[in-house]
Enzyme design. Structure first.
Site, PDB file in Angstrom:
ATOM      1  CB  CYS A 115      10.237   5.675  -2.491  1.00  0.00           C
ATOM      2  SG  CYS A 115       8.960   5.981  -3.714  1.00  0.00           S
ATOM      3  CE  LYS A 159       9.997  -1.517   2.349  1.00  0.00           C
ATOM      4  NZ  LYS A 159       9.959  -0.909   1.011  1.00  0.00           N
ATOM      5  CG  ASN A 227      10.846  -5.980   0.964  1.00  0.00           C
ATOM      6  OD1 ASN A 227      10.998  -4.966   0.279  1.00  0.00           O
ATOM      7  ND2 ASN A 227       9.719  -6.662   0.948  1.00  0.00           N
ATOM      8  N   GLY A 228      11.544  -8.652  -0.594  1.00  0.00           N
ATOM      9  CA  GLY A 228      11.561  -8.801  -2.051  1.00  0.00           C
ATOM     10  C   GLY A 228      11.141 -10.198  -2.477  1.00  0.00           C
ATOM     11  CG  ASP A 229      10.958 -11.138  -5.786  1.00  0.00           C
ATOM     12  OD1 ASP A 229      10.191 -10.200  -6.061  1.00  0.00           O
ATOM     13  OD2 ASP A 229      12.050 -11.320  -6.347  1.00  0.00           O
ATOM     14  N   GLY A 251       5.202  -7.916   0.824  1.00  0.00           N
ATOM     15  CA  GLY A 251       4.461  -6.815   0.205  1.00  0.00           C
ATOM     16  C   GLY A 251       3.376  -7.314  -0.725  1.00  0.00           C
TER      17      GLY A 251
END
Ligand SMILES: Cc1cc2nc3c(=O)[nH]c(=O)nc-3n(C[C@H](O)[C@H](O)[C@H](O)COP(=O)(O)O)c2cc1C
Length: 340
Positions: A115, A159, A227-229, A251
């Site tokens: 984060c 993560k 993860n991502g897009d 996400g």
């Protein structure tokens, strides 16, 4: 063997999104993405995550504050396997909070090490962990201890991102792998990049190579999740195939689309009336499960549900003026009556 070893190849998981994938939304996703899997079981996403929860707060907060945080740990059986995401830089708090998650019946504990929020980083948590691998290792060990990972408890996963200011995958990933988390989700950008550049999926491919080199025959012990897009299940499947990732986490694609994990439903074909009914169902669950949270949090979903149809903007503006769930229901009913 934990649930991480029993997932399909590839598997698709729901990302933690603070104030988005809360208990009411996850319940709705579990219902509308429910389908029969190839192994005959029914389910939606192959794994779900809670929003991130402050372990410090869970252990130290006043009873009132604790009650609010505990609401972020509400889940239903249909969401399994469900992983509780925690953050803290205190080993003691991590151990106790992971033990709490075990008691609450979660299937796993995930540690947020990605984060970029300044208030989180100031506490030495989130992305700040990337700058402190020794502490990160201690936090993973503390979580495993609390979750009794090595003695019949639940697995611990992490993560994170590619690096802090620059890509540090070659050092950061081995440091994490040394602690044998059950899974590592790699948001394929650095902290500095936030979400401003396209995710670097070629680095997910490299992460799989590093994992395979280090763990060899034991490679299933740490699943690699890219993860991502990822825009849809089909896109996620392509990304898994191109990189060899065990799984893909989705996400933002979930906004306004609780059908995302249903392999046969294309949300653009879902009738407007059903979309509105599902949105109302989520709103009522929000009121029921999270009565002390501001309705504005729920209304953020409206922009995603109410779009791309004639009259969408007018309806959305009308709903934004309503301040109670009752008034929202009346306005939605009026719209449905007038447009059927
Ligand atoms: C509104 C919002 C809230 C988020 N909250 C969390 C969180 O609580 N924990 C976490 O690990 N990541 C969080 N993320 C990051 C996402 O889980 C994910 O890594 C990121 O959105 C990239 O995936 P996507 O492109 O599929 O959305 C959040 C992202 C957004 C946009």
């Amino acid at each position: 063997m934990s649930f991480w070893q029993k997932l399909p190849a590839p598997f698709f998981v729901l990302a933690p999104l603070a104030d988005v994938t809360d208990a009411p939304f996850r319940r709705v996703i579990a219902k509308y993405s429910q389908h029969q899997r190839q192994d005959g079981t029914t389910g939606s996403a192959d794994v779900m995550w809670t929003e991130f929860v402050a372990a410090d707060g869970l252990i130290r907060a006043t009873p009132e504050g604790k009650k609010k945080l505990m609401a972020d740990l509400i889940y239903s059986e249909a969401e399994r396997p469900i992983v509780a995401q925690l953050f803290t830089s205190s080993e003691d708090h991590m151990e106790q909070a992971a033990a709490l998650c075990l008691d609450l019946g979660f299937d796993g504990v995930d540690i947020n090490m990605g984060c970029p929020d300044r208030t989180i980083e100031k506490q030495g948590c989130g992305s700040a962990m990337i700058k402190n691998p020794e502490l990160a290792a201690k936090i993973i060990r503390a979580a495993k201890k609390g979750a009794k990972s090595d003695s019949g408890g639940i697995p611990v996963s992490v993560k994170t991102r590619l690096g802090y200011n620059k890509d540090q995958l070659e050092e950061w990933l081995p440091a994490l792998l040394a602690e044998r988390p059950a899974a590592i989700t790699l948001h394929a950008r650095t902290r500095k990049e936030m979400s401003k550049v396209p995710a670097r999926w070629e680095r997910v491919k490299r992460a799989v190579e590093i994992r395979d080199e280090i763990l060899g025959e034991d490679k299933l012990q740490t699943r690699i999740i890219g993860n991502g897009d990822a825009l849809s299940l089909a896109d996620a499947r392509d990304k898994a195939e191109a990189t060899g990732a065990d799984g893909v986490m989705l996400g933002r694609a979930i906004f306004g689309n609780p059908w995302l994990f249903h392999p046969e439903i294309d949300a653009s074909n879902v009738p407007v009336s059903l979309r509105l009914k599902v949105m109302l169902e989520q709103t009522k669950l929000f009121e029921e499960l999270l009565p002390f949270k501001n309705l504005a949090i729920m209304k953020k979903h409206y922009k995603a549900y109410i779009r791309d149809f004639p009259g969408a903007v007018e309806l959305r503006n009308k709903l934004m003026e309503q301040n109670t769930v009752f008034d929202l229901e009346v306005a939605i009913d009026d719209y449905l009556k007038a447009n059927n």
